[in-house]
Design an enzyme around this catalytic site. Structure first.
Site, short mmCIF file in Angstrom:
data_model
loop_
_atom_site.label_atom_id
_atom_site.label_comp_id
_atom_site.label_asym_id
_atom_site.label_seq_id
_atom_site.Cartn_x
_atom_site.Cartn_y
_atom_site.Cartn_z
CG ASP A 134 -9.40 0.20 5.28
OD1 ASP A 134 -9.25 -0.16 4.09
OD2 ASP A 134 -8.69 -0.20 6.21
CD GLN A 162 -3.26 -4.17 6.85
OE1 GLN A 162 -3.20 -3.24 6.05
NE2 GLN A 162 -3.91 -5.29 6.57
CE LYS A 171 -3.80 -2.32 2.36
NZ LYS A 171 -4.43 -2.66 3.64
#
Ligand code: NAD
Length: 281
Positions: A117, A94, A50
């Site tokens: 997200d 994460q 990412k």
């Protein structure tokens, strides 16, 4: 029939190039912060990918790596600091988090305007209400793959395997918002194969290697395989038995090289979307 392969890697590369051009023309650099807690090796790979993709797109990207023993209060303090930082447009924590940290408490603490997200309940609620917001990256990537393939969900029978808040649920809502007739199947569904056979669009997000067999796939169906699993021989495989399903499907995504690359491209797009929306007030 041999299915057309839906090349997510190529589509993601094209979208990342277009995004880099858009970013280069902006008078500011959108900022992304990825927070990783502990040393889960898979998370390490995801976070590095990412970060690299974000930098390639010209974003101001940084990874904040905290020790495994980090407390919930310490992580929340980091999230609050990022919420307040005007240089930060997108925050991604994460998952999974170590057991001493409640995942929901952390996801709820992220400013919804920076929630790239799309996991905050405010963004989930916007999706439920059919309103604009930040949409989870993987299902958003699936919708883009369908669009690229010229597949319209309108009026189609869509079956989504899996009901996680990260993939299955938002996937079902996006398809519903796009006028598909949606069935969400899951671990308690009585006859999974029968549900799958009714699908014109079949999205599989279960996490069981090659669960979906060739004869579960209706002739000509569009099969999107979100699953990432290790097969018996250590190879990466999806939730769909690819060779078998390809003999029935009209189009299918490979694993790897299908949905995975789209997830990252959509994360970058969400970050730019968040940056533009915040500056628009
Ligand atoms: P999850 O474990 O949170 O959810 C799995 C879902 O599948 C659950 O809703 C469960 O009800 C259902 N399920 C489990 N066993 C089942 C069975 N035997 N039959 C029917 N349904 C069953 O997983 P997730 O986070 O939604 O991820 C699903 C898969 O997608 C995993 O393989 C994951 O690695 C992968 N994934 C890929 C990407 C990507 O970018 N390609 C992103 C996220 C997740």
């Amino acid at each position: 029939m041999t299915a057309r392969i839906l090349d997510g890697k190529a589509l993601a590369a094209r979208r990342r190039t277009a995004l880099a051009q858009q970013v280069a023309a902006l008078p500011f650099r959108p900022g992304l912060r990825v927070v990783r807690v502990g040393d889960d090796p898979a998370s390490g790979v995801y976070v590095r990918n990412k970060d690299r993709a974000a930098r390639e797109a010209g974003l101001d990207s940084e990874t904040i790596h905290l020790p495994e023993a980090t407390t919930e209060a310490e992580l929340l303090a980091v999230v609050h600091r990022l919420n307040e930082d005007p240089a930060v447009d997108g925050i991604l924590v994460q998952l999974p988090l170590p057991p001493q940290i409640r995942q929901d408490a952390v996801l709820d603490a992220v400013d919804p305007a920076k929630d790239v997200d799309g996991f905050h309940p405010v963004n989930g609620g916007a999706l439920l209400a059919g309103r604009p917001g930040l949409v989870p990256c993987t299902p958003r990537g699936v919708m883009l793959l369908l669009e690229e393939a010229g597949v319209s969900p309108r009026g189609a029978r869509a079956v989504v395997l899996g009901r996680s808040t990260i993939v299955g649920r938002p996937m079902s809502l996006l398809l519903l918002n796009a006028d598909a007739t949606v069935t969400t199947a899951h671990s308690r569904t009585r006859d999974l194969a029968a549900e799958c056979r009714r699908a014109e669009i079949l999205v599989c997000a279960v996490g069981r290697a090659e669960l979906v067999r060739g004869d579960w796939v209706a002739p000509g169906a569009i099969v999107i395989d979100v699953g990432i699993n290790r097969g018996a021989d250590g190879r990466l495989v999806g939730d769909v038995a690819f060779a078998e399903a390809s003999a029935h499907a009209g189009a299918i995504t490979p694993v790897p090289g299908g949905v995975g690359p789209m997830t990252i491209a959509c994360l970058l797009e969400n970050t730019v979307q968040a940056a533009l929306a915040r500056r628009a007030g």
